[in-house]
Design a protein around this motif. Structure first.
Motif, PDB file in Angstrom:
ATOM      1  N   LEU A  42      -8.050  -0.242   0.609  1.00 62.25           N
ATOM      2  CA  LEU A  42      -8.011  -1.677   0.894  1.00 62.25           C
ATOM      3  C   LEU A  42      -9.021  -2.040   1.977  1.00 62.25           C
ATOM      4  N   VAL A  59      -1.950  -6.873   4.730  1.00 68.06           N
ATOM      5  CA  VAL A  59      -1.154  -6.250   3.676  1.00 68.06           C
ATOM      6  C   VAL A  59       0.321  -6.524   3.942  1.00 68.06           C
ATOM      7  N   CYS A  62       0.871  -1.171   0.000  1.00 72.74           N
ATOM      8  CA  CYS A  62       0.000   0.000   0.000  1.00 72.74           C
ATOM      9  C   CYS A  62       0.910   1.223   0.000  1.00 72.74           C
TER      10      CYS A  62
END
Length: 253
Positions: free
Chosen positions: A85, A93, A68
């Protein structure tokens, strides 16, 4: 017992058709994770929603994003935020993978910023750390990895750091076919946990899952995972083959 995790990292591989076949092959093996286990599959951004619909129908299986951005929002064309997300239900993540550090020059401070945003959005970061070959050959891997932890993680509260997963990856063993021995993996992962204990206390450090990443495959997974301070693996190439990855899942404690 700490949570045990088999995490797959597809990297930039597979068409969606190939990805579907792979997911169906993994799920079709009908391996049910135990209560203390999770299977996490990190897929490319375009596949997240569709993969999530397939994977999360089975208990103990989850989808992760591979990265990210370290800013909340703004004019950053092509980037994906933690908030985005969260909005599609992503629970994990991967950040700080050695390839992101090497090819995209990600810094420890940027990773600290990513951690903050992920935790603010209720997403579990899988934080990667590890040393290149030159550092290992100089026997400086402990101080190298310790610096990564200190600069990226040590601003977190005990409660926050208890909500992350750490993946130790010897960079010299990623995609090379070389693998740290089970003893080498245990040695540095025990050291890593001792660094966490020095900052947060043994009780907190004992709760944090620490994965091994670096040419994990069906043939060596069970031996590596058997170590006291190895709580599973972050798997690259072998996760692109259903039968291999299924055996790796079965190798968890």
């Amino acid at each position: 017992m700490r949570q045990q995790i088999a995490a797959a990292n597809w990297k930039m591989n597979l068409t969606w058709e190939q990805g579907q076949q792979l997911l169906n092959g993994i799920l079709g093996a009908n391996v049910t994770p135990k209560q203390n286990q999770a299977v996490i599959i990190a897929v490319p951004f375009p596949y997240l929603t569709a993969a999530k619909e397939i994977v999360e129908k089975k208990a103990g299986y989850f989808v992760a994003a591979q990265n990210c951005y370290y800013k909340k929002s703004g004019a950053f064309t092509g980037e994906v935020s933690a908030e985005m997300l969260k909005s599609i239900g992503v629970k994990y993540v991967v950040i700080g993978h050695s390839e992101r550090r090497e090819y995209f020059n990600e810094t420890n401070q940027q990773l600290a910023d990513k951690l903050n945003l992920l935790l603010e959005n209720g997403i579990v970061p899988i934080f990667c750390c590890g040393e290149p070959l030159a550092v290992r050959e100089a026997n400086e891997q402990n101080s190298y990895v310790e610096q990564q932890l200190v600069e990226s993680l040590f601003h977190l509260t005990p409660e926050q750091i208890s909500g992350i997963v750490i993946a130790y990856e010897p960079i010299w063993a990623i995609g090379t076919g070389k693998t740290a021995t089970a003893d080498q993996a245990q040695e540095i992962q025990a050291y890593l946990r001792s660094v966490l204990a020095g900052k947060y206390g043994k009780e907190v450090a004992a709760k944090i899952p620490v994965l091994y990443g670096g040419s994990v495959k069906a043939a060596n997974a069970k031996e590596i995972f058997a170590n006291e301070d190895v709580d599973g693996g972050l798997v690259g190439g072998a996760s692109l083959q259903a039968d291999e990855f299924v055996k790796i899942i079965e190798g968890l404690k």
